[in-house]
Write a protein that holds these residues in place. Structure first.
Motif, mmCIF file in Angstrom:
data_model
loop_
_atom_site.group_PDB
_atom_site.id
_atom_site.type_symbol
_atom_site.label_atom_id
_atom_site.label_comp_id
_atom_site.label_asym_id
_atom_site.label_seq_id
_atom_site.Cartn_x
_atom_site.Cartn_y
_atom_site.Cartn_z
ATOM 1 N N SER A 85 0.638 -1.481 0.036
ATOM 2 C CA SER A 85 -0.480 0.277 0.091
ATOM 3 C C SER A 85 1.166 1.549 0.356
ATOM 4 O O SER A 85 2.219 1.181 0.319
ATOM 5 C CB SER A 85 -1.037 -0.129 1.104
ATOM 6 N N VAL A 86 0.198 2.635 -0.143
ATOM 7 C CA VAL A 86 0.990 3.997 -0.308
ATOM 8 C C VAL A 86 0.379 4.721 0.358
ATOM 9 O O VAL A 86 -0.641 5.076 0.481
ATOM 10 C CB VAL A 86 0.780 3.791 -2.101
ATOM 11 N N ASP A 87 0.877 5.543 1.405
ATOM 12 C CA ASP A 87 0.232 6.604 2.136
ATOM 13 C C ASP A 87 1.187 8.013 1.553
ATOM 14 O O ASP A 87 2.702 8.247 2.024
ATOM 15 C CB ASP A 87 0.815 6.311 3.830
ATOM 16 N N THR A 88 0.615 8.682 0.136
ATOM 17 C CA THR A 88 1.343 9.687 -0.155
ATOM 18 C C THR A 88 1.693 11.053 1.262
ATOM 19 O O THR A 88 2.104 11.512 0.494
ATOM 20 C CB THR A 88 0.555 9.843 -1.315
ATOM 21 N N SER A 89 0.853 11.104 2.471
ATOM 22 C CA SER A 89 0.885 12.044 3.080
ATOM 23 C C SER A 89 1.922 11.693 3.922
ATOM 24 O O SER A 89 2.399 12.735 4.441
ATOM 25 C CB SER A 89 -0.652 12.000 3.921
ATOM 26 N N LYS A 90 2.286 10.511 3.681
ATOM 27 C CA LYS A 90 3.447 10.476 4.612
ATOM 28 C C LYS A 90 5.018 10.114 4.099
ATOM 29 O O LYS A 90 5.588 9.861 4.609
ATOM 30 C CB LYS A 90 3.664 8.875 5.412
ATOM 31 N N ASN A 91 4.617 10.216 2.567
ATOM 32 C CA ASN A 91 5.551 9.685 1.411
ATOM 33 C C ASN A 91 5.911 8.468 1.795
ATOM 34 O O ASN A 91 7.557 8.158 2.045
ATOM 35 C CB ASN A 91 6.503 11.242 1.221
ATOM 36 N N GLN A 92 5.659 7.747 1.772
ATOM 37 C CA GLN A 92 5.490 5.976 2.237
ATOM 38 C C GLN A 92 4.777 5.276 1.431
ATOM 39 O O GLN A 92 4.153 5.273 1.366
ATOM 40 C CB GLN A 92 5.284 6.003 3.869
ATOM 41 N N PHE A 93 5.812 3.766 2.209
ATOM 42 C CA PHE A 93 4.721 2.685 1.532
ATOM 43 C C PHE A 93 4.933 1.033 1.845
ATOM 44 O O PHE A 93 6.330 1.206 2.824
ATOM 45 C CB PHE A 93 5.111 2.866 -0.578
ATOM 46 N N SER A 94 4.261 0.546 2.036
ATOM 47 C CA SER A 94 4.620 -0.323 2.920
ATOM 48 C C SER A 94 3.967 -1.259 2.301
ATOM 49 O O SER A 94 3.296 -2.342 1.056
ATOM 50 C CB SER A 94 3.420 0.059 4.301
ATOM 51 N N LEU A 95 5.029 -2.709 2.913
ATOM 52 C CA LEU A 95 4.162 -3.855 2.631
ATOM 53 C C LEU A 95 3.901 -5.324 3.776
ATOM 54 O O LEU A 95 4.396 -4.761 4.832
ATOM 55 C CB LEU A 95 5.941 -4.746 2.356
ATOM 56 N N LYS A 96 3.225 -5.405 3.916
ATOM 57 C CA LYS A 96 2.464 -7.281 4.917
ATOM 58 C C LYS A 96 2.724 -8.114 3.469
ATOM 59 O O LYS A 96 1.762 -8.499 2.954
ATOM 60 C CB LYS A 96 0.797 -6.150 5.146
ATOM 61 N N LEU A 97 2.862 -8.961 4.081
ATOM 62 C CA LEU A 97 3.064 -10.438 4.080
ATOM 63 C C LEU A 97 2.627 -10.811 5.975
ATOM 64 O O LEU A 97 2.803 -10.970 6.520
ATOM 65 C CB LEU A 97 4.469 -10.952 4.287
ATOM 66 N N THR A 98 1.434 -11.867 5.695
ATOM 67 C CA THR A 98 0.710 -12.353 6.157
ATOM 68 C C THR A 98 1.233 -14.292 6.248
ATOM 69 O O THR A 98 2.156 -14.880 5.419
ATOM 70 C CB THR A 98 -0.645 -12.441 6.109
ATOM 71 N N SER A 99 0.993 -15.000 6.777
ATOM 72 C CA SER A 99 1.581 -15.948 7.478
ATOM 73 C C SER A 99 2.780 -16.697 7.394
ATOM 74 O O SER A 99 2.831 -17.037 6.627
ATOM 75 C CB SER A 99 0.531 -17.047 6.365
ATOM 76 N N VAL A 100 3.677 -15.491 7.311
ATOM 77 C CA VAL A 100 5.267 -15.917 7.874
ATOM 78 C C VAL A 100 5.675 -17.330 8.247
ATOM 79 O O VAL A 100 5.074 -17.735 9.363
ATOM 80 C CB VAL A 100 5.846 -15.199 7.837
ATOM 81 N N THR A 101 6.740 -17.853 7.573
ATOM 82 C CA THR A 101 6.782 -19.334 8.205
ATOM 83 C C THR A 101 8.677 -19.061 8.217
ATOM 84 O O THR A 101 9.308 -17.590 7.727
ATOM 85 C CB THR A 101 6.319 -20.342 7.219
#
Lengths: 121, 107
Positions: free
Chosen positions: A72-88
């Motif tokens: 996802s991207v948050d232009t107000s914070k000048n950031q983009f993010s990663l979420k990875l579920t069910s990690v091993t």
């Protein structure tokens, strides 16, 4: 000069969600048509593309990870993010964020963050 | 997905040597190929894009060539700073893939 910096927990428990943020400095994430992406590198191994996003939120994901990944991207914070579920343990890696060079979804990464090590244990 | 195969996986060479690394794609990628250099504990650095275009600030001893399915990265005269691991990456389609890497070590 544009710089990228990854941040997030260095240790994640199995079956939980890995969450990382990439902060862009020295330029606006939404002022151009660039794409931004995540890449990872397991210890002692090669590079693997995770996914890509632009400032409008248009995403592409590595098909084998598609069911577990959200970028996802948050232009107000000048950031983009990663979420990875069910990690091993197989998700243990250095995670890099990067900018794709010429405003195309399919491109080379010309600017990289320094990387952040995430261990699943 | 397009598989990228690099050879050799390890290359032993001396300062001043001419070094060539090969990258083969499992299907044609036109000229949509990049090369990166990575040193231990550091992020990869883009050296060459679109097969043969040198990224800004990259020494001219690095060059790239090829098309279709076979590509090469050449270092004309290996310098001490060049001992590192090199990766190719295709971007013919949105599913970006990297080669397995070539470690250039001191002979």
């Amino acid at each position: 000069q544009l710089q990228l910096q990854e941040s997030g927990p260095g240790l994640v428990k199995p079956s939980e969600t890995l969450s990382l943020t990439c902060t862009v400095s020295g330029g606006s994430i939404s002022s151009s048509s660039y794409y931004w992406g995540w890449i990872r590198q397991p210890p002692g191994k090669g590079l693997g593309w995770i996914g890509t996003i632009n400032y409008r939120g248009t995403t592409s994901y590595n098909p084998p990870l598609n069911s577990r990944v959200t970028i996802s991207v948050d232009t107000s914070k000048n950031q983009f993010s990663l979420k990875l579920t069910s990690v091993t343990a197989a998700d243990t890696a250095v995670y890099y964020c990067g900018r794709l060079k010429d405003g195309r979804r399919e491109d080379a990464f010309d600017i990289w963050g320094q990387g952040t090590m995430v261990t699943v244990s | 997905d397009i598989q990228m195969t690099q050879s050799p996986s390890i290359l032993s060479a001396s300062v001043g040597d001419r070094v060539t690394i090969t990258c083969r794609a499992s299907q044609s990628i036109s000229n949509w190929l990049a090369w990166y250099q990575q040193k231990p504990g550091k992020a990869p650095k883009l050296l060459i894009y679109k097969t043969s275009n040198l990224e800004g600030g990259v020494p001219s001893r690095f060059s790239g060539s090829g098309s279709g399915t076979e590509f090469t990265l050449t270092i004309s005269s290996l310098q001490p700073d060049d001992f590192a691991t090199y990766y190719c990456q295709q971007y013919n389609d949105y599913f970006l893939t990297f080669g397995g890497g070539t470690k250039v070590e001191i002979k």
